[in-house]
Motif scaffolding. Structure first.
Motif, PDB file in Angstrom:
ATOM      1  N   UNK A 220     -60.821 -45.232  22.631  1.00 41.48           N
ATOM      2  CA  UNK A 220     -61.698 -44.174  23.150  1.00 41.48           C
ATOM      3  C   UNK A 220     -61.928 -43.121  22.065  1.00 41.48           C
ATOM      4  N   UNK A 221     -63.171 -42.636  21.977  1.00 45.50           N
ATOM      5  CA  UNK A 221     -63.520 -41.669  20.945  1.00 45.50           C
ATOM      6  C   UNK A 221     -64.785 -40.924  21.351  1.00 45.50           C
ATOM      7  N   UNK A 222     -65.123 -39.920  20.566  1.00 52.10           N
ATOM      8  CA  UNK A 222     -66.416 -39.255  20.652  1.00 52.10           C
ATOM      9  C   UNK A 222     -67.257 -39.687  19.463  1.00 52.10           C
ATOM     10  N   UNK A 223     -68.541 -39.933  19.709  1.00 51.42           N
ATOM     11  CA  UNK A 223     -69.475 -40.266  18.640  1.00 51.42           C
ATOM     12  C   UNK A 223     -70.589 -39.230  18.637  1.00 51.42           C
ATOM     13  N   UNK A 224     -70.883 -38.702  17.447  1.00 53.71           N
ATOM     14  CA  UNK A 224     -71.941 -37.704  17.274  1.00 53.71           C
ATOM     15  C   UNK A 224     -73.026 -38.329  16.404  1.00 53.71           C
ATOM     16  N   UNK A 225     -74.223 -38.455  16.947  1.00 53.08           N
ATOM     17  CA  UNK A 225     -75.326 -39.086  16.222  1.00 53.08           C
ATOM     18  C   UNK A 225     -75.964 -38.065  15.272  1.00 53.08           C
ATOM     19  N   UNK A 226     -75.985 -38.390  13.986  1.00 51.94           N
ATOM     20  CA  UNK A 226     -76.534 -37.490  12.972  1.00 51.94           C
ATOM     21  C   UNK A 226     -77.909 -37.933  12.491  1.00 51.94           C
ATOM     22  N   UNK A 227     -78.072 -39.236  12.259  1.00 59.45           N
ATOM     23  CA  UNK A 227     -79.330 -39.738  11.685  1.00 59.45           C
ATOM     24  C   UNK A 227     -79.531 -41.176  12.122  1.00 59.45           C
ATOM     25  N   UNK A 228     -80.778 -41.571  12.334  1.00 57.70           N
ATOM     26  CA  UNK A 228     -81.100 -42.952  12.647  1.00 57.70           C
ATOM     27  C   UNK A 228     -80.996 -43.260  14.131  1.00 57.70           C
ATOM     28  N   UNK A 229     -81.207 -44.531  14.459  1.00 52.92           N
ATOM     29  CA  UNK A 229     -81.170 -45.003  15.845  1.00 52.92           C
ATOM     30  C   UNK A 229     -79.774 -45.520  16.157  1.00 52.92           C
ATOM     31  N   UNK A 235     -77.094 -48.365  25.458  1.00 50.35           N
ATOM     32  CA  UNK A 235     -77.648 -47.059  25.801  1.00 50.35           C
ATOM     33  C   UNK A 235     -77.898 -46.239  24.526  1.00 50.35           C
ATOM     34  N   UNK A 236     -79.042 -45.589  24.485  1.00 49.47           N
ATOM     35  CA  UNK A 236     -79.430 -44.823  23.310  1.00 49.47           C
ATOM     36  C   UNK A 236     -78.651 -43.504  23.259  1.00 49.47           C
ATOM     37  N   UNK A 237     -78.146 -43.193  22.066  1.00 49.14           N
ATOM     38  CA  UNK A 237     -77.540 -41.887  21.793  1.00 49.14           C
ATOM     39  C   UNK A 237     -78.444 -41.205  20.777  1.00 49.14           C
ATOM     40  N   UNK A 238     -79.256 -40.254  21.227  1.00 43.54           N
ATOM     41  CA  UNK A 238     -80.241 -39.621  20.367  1.00 43.54           C
ATOM     42  C   UNK A 238     -79.609 -38.762  19.292  1.00 43.54           C
ATOM     43  N   UNK A 239     -80.358 -38.524  18.224  1.00 46.43           N
ATOM     44  CA  UNK A 239     -79.871 -37.662  17.154  1.00 46.43           C
ATOM     45  C   UNK A 239     -79.530 -36.282  17.712  1.00 46.43           C
ATOM     46  N   UNK A 240     -78.391 -35.759  17.279  1.00 50.59           N
ATOM     47  CA  UNK A 240     -77.946 -34.469  17.771  1.00 50.59           C
ATOM     48  C   UNK A 240     -77.237 -34.536  19.107  1.00 50.59           C
ATOM     49  N   UNK A 241     -76.965 -35.740  19.611  1.00 49.77           N
ATOM     50  CA  UNK A 241     -76.243 -35.921  20.873  1.00 49.77           C
ATOM     51  C   UNK A 241     -74.815 -36.388  20.595  1.00 49.77           C
ATOM     52  N   UNK A 242     -73.968 -36.236  21.610  1.00 49.18           N
ATOM     53  CA  UNK A 242     -72.572 -36.639  21.521  1.00 49.18           C
ATOM     54  C   UNK A 242     -72.242 -37.485  22.747  1.00 49.18           C
ATOM     55  N   UNK A 243     -71.490 -38.565  22.540  1.00 49.38           N
ATOM     56  CA  UNK A 243     -71.172 -39.492  23.628  1.00 49.38           C
ATOM     57  C   UNK A 243     -69.684 -39.810  23.638  1.00 49.38           C
ATOM     58  N   UNK A 244     -69.158 -39.979  24.832  1.00 48.81           N
ATOM     59  CA  UNK A 244     -67.820 -40.528  25.019  1.00 48.81           C
ATOM     60  C   UNK A 244     -67.922 -42.044  24.987  1.00 48.81           C
ATOM     61  N   UNK A 245     -67.181 -42.664  24.091  1.00 40.40           N
ATOM     62  CA  UNK A 245     -67.221 -44.111  23.908  1.00 40.40           C
ATOM     63  C   UNK A 245     -65.856 -44.682  24.290  1.00 40.40           C
ATOM     64  N   UNK A 246     -65.864 -45.764  25.051  1.00 36.58           N
ATOM     65  CA  UNK A 246     -64.629 -46.406  25.485  1.00 36.58           C
ATOM     66  C   UNK A 246     -64.284 -47.583  24.573  1.00 36.58           C
TER      67      UNK A 246
END
Length: 272
Positions: A220-229, A235-246
């Motif tokens: 489990x972690x957090x992912x922060x999208x900085x650049x790209x798709x 599921x899409x994680x848009x740039x500038x978004x943060x997601x909980x990943x299992x």
């Protein structure tokens, strides 16, 4: 995968016009965009910070001193990754030479504390880890992402004349008075994938690719999208978004993409 809710925070030193991919929406001077920490990783907080003015010079306690001074379970260690910086923009971190509580307190009272600090001119891709006790400040003209222990304990030492409370007694009780350790900073981290932080409270990686990437999350972690798709399990994680990943989720990143991955080392994460 779960996208985290955002909280937009107005600050007197914030920006009316935010850099892409963030929208300004005429909401005044936005200084911070927070991501509401999920219960599964409640000990981590991610935020974007945007500055048009100098922020206060401040310091945070470690866990032990947070308990003693505030009755809180956690102090605050943090790290910064610069996304954008105007020419000449600087971060103040630690002191240019070994100092002491007397001189730093005098500097905080008469405004000369700036001259005691070490100021780093920054650019996109500069990374700094800020241990608890490090006196620090973010200068004007900077956009950065901050990953930190989920704690709001801040002791302001100097605030450039703003009418806010200072906390000199507690600040001196928790501060360290030496230079920042060069091993805790890196440059050009977007150029190649690398680990940025290996504890004590969290781990952090910058993942950067020149070709498409597919990987399975190991924990489990957090992912922060900085650049790209970026997609997580479809599921899409848009740039500038943060997601909980299992653990087991599939992470897909497009050519030239960049994301950050943060894993907790704390006892407050809830096992799934």
């Amino acid at each position: 995968m779960k996208l985290l809710n955002t909280i937009r925070v107005e600050k007197p030193w914030g920006k009316c016009e935010l850099p892409e991919p963030f929208s300004s929406d005429g909401q005044g001077k936005i200084g911070e965009i927070w991501f509401d920490p999920p219960a599964e990783l409640s000990d981590l907080l991610v935020k974007f910070i945007f500055t048009s003015e100098q922020l206060s010079i401040q310091v945070h306690p470690d866990d032990t001193r947070a308990v003693r001074l505030e009755g809180s379970r956690a102090g605050k260690e943090e790290c910064w990754l610069v996304l954008d910086a105007q020419p000449g923009a600087k971060l103040g971190i630690g002191f240019s030479k070994q100092s002491n509580a007397t001189d730093v307190r005098t500097g905080a009272e008469n405004g000369t504390i700036e001259s005691l600090m070490d100021w780093f001119e920054v650019r996109s891709g500069d990374y700094f880890y800020i241990p608890a006790g490090t006196v620090h400040a973010i200068g004007a003209g900077i956009a950065l992402v901050e990953i930190q222990q989920n704690s709001d304990i801040t002791y302001r030492l100097y605030d450039y004349g703003r009418p806010r409370e200072l906390h000199l007694d507690k600040g001196m009780a928790v501060a360290t008075f030496g230079p920042h350790d060069p091993k805790l900073r890196q440059r050009d981290v977007f150029a190649t994938s690398r680990q940025l932080c290996d504890g004590p409270h969290f781990k952090l990686w910058c993942v950067s690719t020149t070709s498409s990437l597919s990987e399975r999350a190991e924990k489990r972690c957090l992912i922060i999208a900085i650049k790209g798709d970026l997609q997580v399990s479809g599921q899409v994680v848009g740039q500038g978004c943060c997601a909980l990943v299992e653990a087991g989720d599939i992470v897909l990143l497009s050519d030239g993409g960049i994301f950050l991955r943060a894993e907790s080392l704390g006892a407050q994460s809830i096992d799934g």
